[in-house]
Motif scaffolding. Structure first.
Motif, mmCIF file in Angstrom:
data_model
loop_
_atom_site.group_PDB
_atom_site.id
_atom_site.type_symbol
_atom_site.label_atom_id
_atom_site.label_comp_id
_atom_site.label_asym_id
_atom_site.label_seq_id
_atom_site.Cartn_x
_atom_site.Cartn_y
_atom_site.Cartn_z
ATOM 1 N N SER A 74 -36.014 93.061 -40.349
ATOM 2 C CA SER A 74 -37.402 93.498 -40.365
ATOM 3 C C SER A 74 -37.499 94.824 -41.083
ATOM 4 O O SER A 74 -36.514 95.512 -41.284
ATOM 5 C CB SER A 74 -37.940 93.635 -38.944
ATOM 6 N N ASN A 75 -38.709 95.167 -41.451
ATOM 7 C CA ASN A 75 -38.982 96.394 -42.164
ATOM 8 C C ASN A 75 -39.761 97.285 -41.194
ATOM 9 O O ASN A 75 -40.827 96.896 -40.723
ATOM 10 C CB ASN A 75 -39.816 96.027 -43.397
ATOM 11 N N ALA A 76 -39.237 98.469 -40.928
ATOM 12 C CA ALA A 76 -39.831 99.347 -39.922
ATOM 13 C C ALA A 76 -41.310 99.595 -40.172
ATOM 14 O O ALA A 76 -42.104 99.697 -39.241
ATOM 15 C CB ALA A 76 -39.083 100.670 -39.871
ATOM 16 N N SER A 77 -41.697 99.664 -41.463
ATOM 17 C CA SER A 77 -43.102 99.963 -41.747
ATOM 18 C C SER A 77 -43.972 98.716 -41.615
ATOM 19 O O SER A 77 -45.191 98.806 -41.580
ATOM 20 C CB SER A 77 -43.243 100.571 -43.140
ATOM 21 N N GLN A 78 -43.342 97.543 -41.567
ATOM 22 C CA GLN A 78 -44.102 96.300 -41.396
ATOM 23 C C GLN A 78 -43.359 95.418 -40.399
ATOM 24 O O GLN A 78 -42.776 94.395 -40.772
ATOM 25 C CB GLN A 78 -44.209 95.553 -42.731
ATOM 26 N N PRO A 79 -43.379 95.814 -39.136
ATOM 27 C CA PRO A 79 -42.535 95.130 -38.138
ATOM 28 C C PRO A 79 -42.839 93.640 -37.984
ATOM 29 O O PRO A 79 -41.992 92.896 -37.498
ATOM 30 C CB PRO A 79 -42.810 95.892 -36.835
HETATM 31 C C1 LIG Z 1 -40.914 97.977 -46.372
HETATM 32 O O1 LIG Z 1 -42.252 97.672 -46.687
HETATM 33 C C2 LIG Z 1 -42.867 98.629 -47.567
HETATM 34 C C3 LIG Z 1 -44.323 98.264 -47.707
HETATM 35 O O2 LIG Z 1 -44.463 96.924 -48.119
HETATM 36 C C4 LIG Z 1 -42.122 98.600 -48.899
HETATM 37 O O3 LIG Z 1 -42.687 99.535 -49.778
HETATM 38 C C5 LIG Z 1 -40.652 98.931 -48.671
HETATM 39 O O4 LIG Z 1 -39.944 98.818 -49.875
HETATM 40 C C6 LIG Z 1 -40.052 97.992 -47.641
HETATM 41 N N1 LIG Z 1 -38.700 98.439 -47.323
HETATM 42 C C7 LIG Z 1 -37.675 97.592 -47.327
HETATM 43 C C8 LIG Z 1 -36.350 98.178 -46.952
HETATM 44 O O5 LIG Z 1 -37.795 96.407 -47.613
#
Ligand SMILES: *[C@@H]1O[C@H](CO)[C@@H](O)[C@H](O)[C@H]1NC(C)=O
Ligand SMILES: *[C@@H]1O[C@H](CO)[C@@H](O)[C@H](O)[C@H]1NC(C)=O
Ligand SMILES: *[C@@H]1O[C@H](CO)[C@@H](O)[C@H](O)[C@H]1NC(C)=O
Ligand SMILES: *[C@@H]1O[C@H](CO)[C@@H](O)[C@H](O)[C@H]1NC(C)=O
Ligand SMILES: *[C@@H]1O[C@H](CO)[C@@H](O)[C@H](O)[C@H]1NC(C)=O
Length: 229
Positions: A74-79
């Motif tokens: 998962s992506n912390a900014s988009q859980p």
């Molecule tokens: C997480 O999501 C953000 C926004 O979509 C994106 O910019 C970023 O590259 C992502 N990070 C990873 C590690 O995928």
């Protein structure tokens, strides 16, 4: 579990191995992911999806390896955006004087990435990374023989149980011709399957070690979770 991971790290420094070889087929967690014909079909660039995530490594005594990996991250900014990755690669390995193992691929490896929030939500690409295992150890534990592998940066991979001393692998040779264009099919994504994948030509991505965090919570077999955190 963290304690046993520390023990195994120490033991790698001062080997007291149960076995002086990692030949065979190994699988993490519940054993859902296993190398060989039940995972990847290189001829048509498809995968058979296992019930659970996990990793599986196989090694022959004459220098061939195969890896099967299935993971969510998962992506912390988009859980809510969970990315699924299926990854398959095989080739030859060489143990180094310093105890590390270099895995050199044949060039026919591939992976499928599914990210419902991505611009392209489902695609397949070539995967041909040479990988370094910085250390390894096999221990006889109450559950049987267990293989501990350490990534290039020293971080431990999920411990793997011995599935078979005779390696269960696809033929140890290049199994498809790589032309740049990987495959072609498209369509909307409706779940985890290869047929819906959009092919990506040319570029290759890394099997990213950094984002392995969530795998531990998804793995069935629980015990390995702490190794990822
Ligand atoms: C997480 O999501 C953000 C926004 O979509 C994106 O910019 C970023 O590259 C992502 N990070 C990873 C590690 O995928
Ligand atoms: C790909 O090949 C395998 C093995 O021959 C077969 O079982 C599978 O159905 C094929 N998948 C697709 C999507 O064609
Ligand atoms: C061990 O050898 C490999 C292959 O030569 C090398 O890439 C790696 O950096 C070495 N590791 C250490 C800790 O010296
Ligand atoms: C895959 O990587 C190996 C090792 O670096 C290299 O020898 C081979 O040419 C590569 N194959 C392809 C198709 O890129
Ligand atoms: C790769 O292409 C060559 C030449 O067309 C063919 O002879 C060979 O069988 C192909 N290999 C595979 C694994 O498909």
């Amino acid at each position: 579990m963290l304690f046993s991971a520390l023990i195994s790290l120490l033991a790698v420094a001062a080997p007291a191995l149960a076995q002086d070889s990692f030949v065979g087929t190994w699988s993490s967690g519940s054993g859902a992911v296993v190398t060989g014909s039940g995972f990847a079909n290189p001829g048509n660039l498809s995968f058979t999806y296992p019930k659970n995530t996990g990793i599986s490594y196989s090694f022959t005594s004459d220098g061939f390896y195969e890896i099967a990996r299935y993971r969510f991250s998962s992506n912390a900014s988009q859980p809510n955006c969970i990315t699924g990755v299926m990854n398959w690669v095989h080739g030859t390995y060489e143990t180094q004087p310093n105890g590390s193992v270099v895995l050199t691929p044949f060039g026919d490896g591939y992976q499928q990435i599914q990210n419902p929030c991505g611009a392209v939500s489902n695609f397949i690409e070539n995967y041909n990374d040479t990988e370094l295992l910085s250390a390894w150890a096999v221990y006889a534990e109450t559950t049987g023989q267990r293989l501990y592998l350490y990534s290039y940066d020293g971080s431990p991979l999920a411990p793997q149980n011995l599935v078979s001393t005779t390696p269960n692998m696809l033929p140890t040779q290049r199994l498809r011709n790589v032309t740049g264009q990987v495959a072609s099919s498209s369509g909307s994504s409706n779940g985890l399957n290869t047929q819906n994948a959009l092919a990506v030509s040319g570029s290759e991505r890394r099997w990213s070690v950094e984002s392995a965090g969530l795998v531990g919570t998804v793995l069935a077999g629980a015990g390995v979770a702490s190794l990822f955190l």
